[in-house]
Design a protein around this motif. Structure first.
Motif, PDB file in Angstrom:
ATOM      1  N   GLU A  77       0.829  -1.204   0.000  1.00  0.00           N
ATOM      2  CA  GLU A  77       0.000   0.000   0.000  1.00  0.00           C
ATOM      3  C   GLU A  77       0.868   1.261   0.000  1.00  0.00           C
ATOM      4  O   GLU A  77       0.595   2.238  -0.727  1.00  0.00           O
ATOM      5  CB  GLU A  77      -0.909  -0.009   1.221  1.00  0.00           C
ATOM      6  N   GLN A 129       2.336   1.655  -3.416  1.00  0.00           N
ATOM      7  CA  GLN A 129       1.355   2.208  -4.365  1.00  0.00           C
ATOM      8  C   GLN A 129       1.110   3.683  -4.083  1.00  0.00           C
ATOM      9  O   GLN A 129       0.943   4.492  -5.002  1.00  0.00           O
ATOM     10  CB  GLN A 129       0.038   1.427  -4.269  1.00  0.00           C
ATOM     11  N   ARG A 130       1.061   4.044  -2.765  1.00  0.00           N
ATOM     12  CA  ARG A 130       0.828   5.444  -2.437  1.00  0.00           C
ATOM     13  C   ARG A 130       1.979   6.320  -2.900  1.00  0.00           C
ATOM     14  O   ARG A 130       1.785   7.425  -3.392  1.00  0.00           O
ATOM     15  CB  ARG A 130       0.614   5.570  -0.914  1.00  0.00           C
ATOM     16  N   SER A 178      -7.097   6.365   5.264  1.00  0.00           N
ATOM     17  CA  SER A 178      -7.028   4.982   5.732  1.00  0.00           C
ATOM     18  C   SER A 178      -7.874   4.738   6.962  1.00  0.00           C
ATOM     19  O   SER A 178      -8.059   3.631   7.396  1.00  0.00           O
ATOM     20  CB  SER A 178      -5.570   4.622   6.059  1.00  0.00           C
ATOM     21  N   ARG A 214     -12.429  -1.727   2.540  1.00  0.00           N
ATOM     22  CA  ARG A 214     -11.339  -2.225   3.364  1.00  0.00           C
ATOM     23  C   ARG A 214     -11.807  -2.397   4.803  1.00  0.00           C
ATOM     24  O   ARG A 214     -12.839  -1.882   5.206  1.00  0.00           O
ATOM     25  CB  ARG A 214     -10.156  -1.255   3.309  1.00  0.00           C
TER      26      ARG A 214
END
Length: 328
Positions: free
Chosen positions: A213, A216-217, A238, A315
């Protein structure tokens, strides 16, 4: 020249007549008596199987009886001259029989000796019998004593064998219990190790997901969806949405089973760790309500829920704190 007969006195009694016949009868009676004594003692003097010789002595000296002699016939007396017949004299006493001779002292002593010997033999026989009975009694007592000792030894051996057997069984039981305990501990250790491995694996999966994550961020920082005043670095927020905690409490609370009484409306706060797919990994009380029964009921309800629903962004937060009140 023959002797002259004694002159007969005129007033003297006539001489007694029949003296010769009396002596003859006495002699015959003595002979018959001796024959009867000889016949009566002949059976005692015959030879027997037991031969014994004895010389007997009289305790008091005694003189032997006079030898028996045949009576001498009386001498014929001359016939007296006829004279006037006198008055008949008084009858004289009949002649007394001669005393019987005493039995032979030697024969009597021999009989006494035989009787004594028989008595001594009887006593010896009785003594031997008593000794035999005493020996038999002693032998019997010895056999009984040996029998009792043997029985006692056998019992002691049997008891010892049983004790050893019991000790061996106890040792085997303790060994078996120790093996079962070791097996249970090993099984518990393996379970704990499996849980730890699972947790480590899940932690590694979460850490890998977080790395992905973050990667990707970092790669797509230009497409961030935060507001103008946002200070985060993620593409999307998040944190859970505002209504997500209420949704989780609403999902878990129907599984709470509680019938106790509480004072007030205390709040129990629970920290829940969740896998990316929503599966509940662990839970713990971070702030107790003060009522242990309510706290345990909440924990059981979370375990019963097993999987939490996803948030609006699709999520599930890995860590979330939820509050539960019994009267809400």
């Amino acid at each position: 020249m023959s002797a002259k007969p004694a002159p007969h006195l005129e007033f003297a009694p006539p001489p007694p007549t029949g003296t010769g016949r009396g002596w003859a009868v006495a002699g015959v009676a003595h002979i018959a008596l001796f024959l009867a004594l000889g016949l009566a003692t002949a059976w005692k003097t015959q030879p027997q199987s037991l031969q014994a010789e004895a010389e007997l002595w009289s305790a008091v000296p005694q003189a032997a009886a006079p030898r028996l002699q045949a009576p001498t016939p009386p001498t014929p007396e001359p016939k007296p001259e006829p004279k006037p017949e006198p008055k008949p004299p008084k009858p004289s006493k009949p002649p007394q029989p001669a005393p019987e001779p005493e039995p032979d002292n030697k024969l009597r002593d021999a009989q006494i000796a035989l009787e004594k010997k028989k008595l001594e033999d009887q006593k010896k026989k009785e003594a031997a019998e008593r000794q035999r009975k005493a020996l038999e009694k002693k032998k019997k007592e010895t056999e009984e004593k040996e029998k009792k000792e043997k029985a006692a030894k056998e019992k002691a051996i049997k008891d010892k064998v049983e004790q050893e057997k019991a000790a061996l069984e106890k040792k085997e039981m303790e060994k078996k219990k120790a093996a079962e305990k070791a097996e249970a501990e090993e099984k518990k250790r393996q379970q704990e190790q499996a849980l730890k491995d699972k947790k480590d694996k899940e932690d590694a999966a979460r850490a890998d997901a977080m790395r992905q994550e973050n990667l990707q961020r970092m790669q797509g920082m230009a497409g961030a969806s935060g507001g103008p005043n946002a200070t985060g670095t993620a593409l999307k927020s998040s944190g859970p949405s505002a209504s997500y905690a209420g949704r989780l409490v609403g999902r878990i609370k129907p599984n709470i089973t509680f019938s106790g009484d509480v004072v007030g409306n205390p709040r129990a706060e629970v920290e829940v760790r969740v896998a990316p797919d929503g599966a509940i990994i662990s839970r713990r009380i971070v702030q107790s309500s003060g009522n242990m029964a309510w706290d345990d009921a909440v924990l059981r309800a979370i375990d019963k829920t097993e999987i939490l629903p996803k948030d609006t962004d699709g999520r599930v937060p890995p860590l979330i704190v939820l509050g539960f009140r019994p009267l809400d």
